[in-house]
Design an enzyme around this catalytic site. Structure first.
Site, mmCIF file in Angstrom:
data_model
loop_
_atom_site.group_PDB
_atom_site.id
_atom_site.type_symbol
_atom_site.label_atom_id
_atom_site.label_comp_id
_atom_site.label_asym_id
_atom_site.label_seq_id
_atom_site.Cartn_x
_atom_site.Cartn_y
_atom_site.Cartn_z
ATOM 1 N N VAL A 61 0.820 -1.229 0.000
ATOM 2 C CA VAL A 61 0.000 0.000 0.000
ATOM 3 C C VAL A 61 0.849 1.273 0.000
ATOM 4 O O VAL A 61 0.358 2.343 -0.356
ATOM 5 C CB VAL A 61 -1.003 0.031 1.180
ATOM 6 N N SER A 139 -9.322 2.447 14.875
ATOM 7 C CA SER A 139 -9.099 1.657 16.098
ATOM 8 C C SER A 139 -9.666 2.466 17.269
ATOM 9 O O SER A 139 -9.804 3.686 17.161
ATOM 10 C CB SER A 139 -7.589 1.466 16.304
ATOM 11 N N TYR A 152 1.170 5.065 15.934
ATOM 12 C CA TYR A 152 -0.046 4.317 15.563
ATOM 13 C C TYR A 152 -1.303 5.136 15.851
ATOM 14 O O TYR A 152 -2.212 5.215 15.019
ATOM 15 C CB TYR A 152 -0.053 3.006 16.341
ATOM 16 N N ALA A 154 -1.648 8.316 16.044
ATOM 17 C CA ALA A 154 -1.751 9.436 15.095
ATOM 18 C C ALA A 154 -2.354 8.963 13.780
ATOM 19 O O ALA A 154 -3.210 9.635 13.202
ATOM 20 C CB ALA A 154 -0.374 10.052 14.858
ATOM 21 N N LYS A 156 -4.347 6.379 13.328
ATOM 22 C CA LYS A 156 -5.736 5.939 13.466
ATOM 23 C C LYS A 156 -6.680 7.130 13.698
ATOM 24 O O LYS A 156 -7.824 7.100 13.253
ATOM 25 C CB LYS A 156 -5.862 4.876 14.563
HETATM 26 N N1 LIG Z 1 -5.933 -6.567 16.027
HETATM 27 C C1 LIG Z 1 -6.494 -5.576 16.685
HETATM 28 O O1 LIG Z 1 -6.785 -5.683 17.859
HETATM 29 C C2 LIG Z 1 -6.804 -4.291 16.009
HETATM 30 C C3 LIG Z 1 -7.454 -3.306 16.744
HETATM 31 C C4 LIG Z 1 -7.770 -2.115 16.154
HETATM 32 C C5 LIG Z 1 -7.447 -1.905 14.817
HETATM 33 N N2 LIG Z 1 -6.811 -2.860 14.111
HETATM 34 C C6 LIG Z 1 -6.480 -2.572 12.734
HETATM 35 O O2 LIG Z 1 -7.038 -3.561 11.884
HETATM 36 C C7 LIG Z 1 -6.188 -3.793 10.779
HETATM 37 C C8 LIG Z 1 -5.821 -5.269 10.706
HETATM 38 O O3 LIG Z 1 -5.189 -5.654 11.904
HETATM 39 P P1 LIG Z 1 -4.783 -7.178 12.219
HETATM 40 O O4 LIG Z 1 -4.650 -7.294 13.662
HETATM 41 O O5 LIG Z 1 -5.680 -8.096 11.481
HETATM 42 O O6 LIG Z 1 -3.294 -7.211 11.600
HETATM 43 P P2 LIG Z 1 -2.383 -8.441 11.116
HETATM 44 O O7 LIG Z 1 -0.997 -8.055 11.437
HETATM 45 O O8 LIG Z 1 -2.927 -9.747 11.588
HETATM 46 O O9 LIG Z 1 -2.580 -8.392 9.517
HETATM 47 C C9 LIG Z 1 -2.224 -7.262 8.783
HETATM 48 C C10 LIG Z 1 -2.024 -7.642 7.337
HETATM 49 O O10 LIG Z 1 -1.635 -6.445 6.632
HETATM 50 C C11 LIG Z 1 -0.581 -6.768 5.752
HETATM 51 N N3 LIG Z 1 0.238 -5.587 5.469
HETATM 52 C C12 LIG Z 1 1.126 -4.978 6.303
HETATM 53 N N4 LIG Z 1 1.752 -3.978 5.677
HETATM 54 C C13 LIG Z 1 1.248 -3.934 4.412
HETATM 55 C C14 LIG Z 1 1.527 -3.127 3.279
HETATM 56 N N5 LIG Z 1 2.452 -2.166 3.319
HETATM 57 N N6 LIG Z 1 0.820 -3.344 2.141
HETATM 58 C C15 LIG Z 1 -0.113 -4.341 2.084
HETATM 59 N N7 LIG Z 1 -0.406 -5.144 3.115
HETATM 60 C C16 LIG Z 1 0.282 -4.951 4.279
HETATM 61 C C17 LIG Z 1 0.206 -7.848 6.482
HETATM 62 O O11 LIG Z 1 1.012 -8.591 5.560
HETATM 63 C C18 LIG Z 1 -0.894 -8.662 7.115
HETATM 64 O O12 LIG Z 1 -1.342 -9.718 6.273
HETATM 65 C C19 LIG Z 1 -4.969 -2.881 10.984
HETATM 66 O O13 LIG Z 1 -5.157 -1.669 10.260
HETATM 67 C C20 LIG Z 1 -4.989 -2.607 12.463
HETATM 68 O O14 LIG Z 1 -4.376 -1.398 12.789
HETATM 69 C C21 LIG Z 1 -6.476 -4.064 14.680
#
Ligand SMILES: NC(=O)c1ccc[n+]([C@@H]2O[C@H](COP(=O)([O-])OP(=O)(O)OC[C@H]3O[C@@H](n4cnc5c(N)ncnc54)[C@H](O)[C@@H]3O)[C@@H](O)[C@H]2O)c1
Length: 244
Positions: A61, A139, A152, A154, A156
């Site tokens: 991305v 988030s 992070y 900032a 979100k």
């Molecule tokens: N897990 C949580 O508790 C939580 C809470 C709030 C928000 N989020 C948000 O939800 C989203 C997903 O979180 P998750 O826990 O499933 O994460 P995760 O780490 O399990 O998965 C993230 C995926 O994004 C991919 N990725 C990373 N950098 C990338 C890039 N530059 N280009 C394309 N793909 C890329 C990774 O390869 C991975 O497959 C994130 O934006 C995270 O900030 C997660």
């Protein structure tokens, strides 16, 4: 089986793992053609094998050329993009005084600029069609901040800013833009947190547990589907009430 996204073309970034993977699975069950867009090519291939009717797009991305190539290919194959889920995101935690400039820049690049890149490159096709739905991953940290997450939080907060701005700019053109604010969800990102902090989070959530990726997938499904046709510009908190 209900088909709430029948034949919709949906791009999900970060779909190879965690919440993105669960969302891709759920969308496919609801009849969507799911474009698995993730930075890790092997993981993208493995994911496509698990999700019927999905397609592989290895892209980063933060790299506009790779996003553009994927978007062009999807347009050539399908002629439209109905849904964009801007889910890819990373953490690199440190307290303010310890955070390196590289940690700051990397997280801003993926979580903020990445969402800008993907949306800016997809939305012109939605404008042409006069319809579309964008759902961004924010988030609870993007509402309340969090210890150790200067970079992070900032990003979100910034994603909510994007959401409300684009909801104004694109709403009248048939494109809805919303955000999901997950609480703490049992994925690798969260499992990497120290045990005592995880226990504390479970205690603070009024449902007494972490959320699951599947529970978040249902929130994405609602916001992406026509059932949310009058929902625009919201940051929907799905956290078990952790902030109450
Ligand atoms: N897990 C949580 O508790 C939580 C809470 C709030 C928000 N989020 C948000 O939800 C989203 C997903 O979180 P998750 O826990 O499933 O994460 P995760 O780490 O399990 O998965 C993230 C995926 O994004 C991919 N990725 C990373 N950098 C990338 C890039 N530059 N280009 C394309 N793909 C890329 C990774 O390869 C991975 O497959 C994130 O934006 C995270 O900030 C997660």
């Amino acid at each position: 089986m209900s088909m709430r996204l029948k034949n919709k073309v949906a791009i999900i970034t970060g779909a190879a793992k965690g919440i993105g993977f669960a969302t891709a699975k759920r969308f496919a069950q609801e009849g969507a053609k799911v474009m698995i867009a993730d930075v890790n090519p092997e993981a993208v291939k493995a994911t496509v094998d698990l999700i019927p009717g999905s397609e592989a797009y290895a892209m980063n991305v933060t790299d506009r050329a790779s996003v553009e190539a994927a978007v062009d290919q999807i347009m050539q194959r399908h002629g439209r993009i109905d849904i964009l889920i801007n889910n890819a995101g990373i953490t690199q935690d440190a307290r303010l005084v310890k955070m390196t400039e590289a940690q700051f820049d990397t997280v801003i690049d993926v979580n903020l600029k990445g969402v800008f890149n993907c949306t800016q490159l997809v939305v012109p096709h939605m404008l042409e069609a006069g319809k579309g739905a964008v759902v961004n991953a924010s988030s609870v940290v993007g509402i309340y901040g969090n210890f150790g997450q200067t970079n992070y939080s900032a990003t979100k907060f910034g994603v909510i800013g994007f959401t409300k701005t684009w909801a104004r700019e694109l709403g009248a053109k048939g494109i809805r833009v919303n955000a999901v604010c997950p609480g703490f969800i049992a994925t690798e990102m969260v499992k990497a947190m120290p045990e005592n902090i995880l226990k504390d989070i479970e205690r603070r959530s009024w449902l007494g547990c972490l959320g699951t990726p599947e529970e978040m997938a249902n929130v994405y499904l609602f916001l992406a589907s026509d059932e949310a046709s009058y929902v625009n510009g919201v940051a929907l908190e799905a956290s078990g009430g952790i902030s109450l």
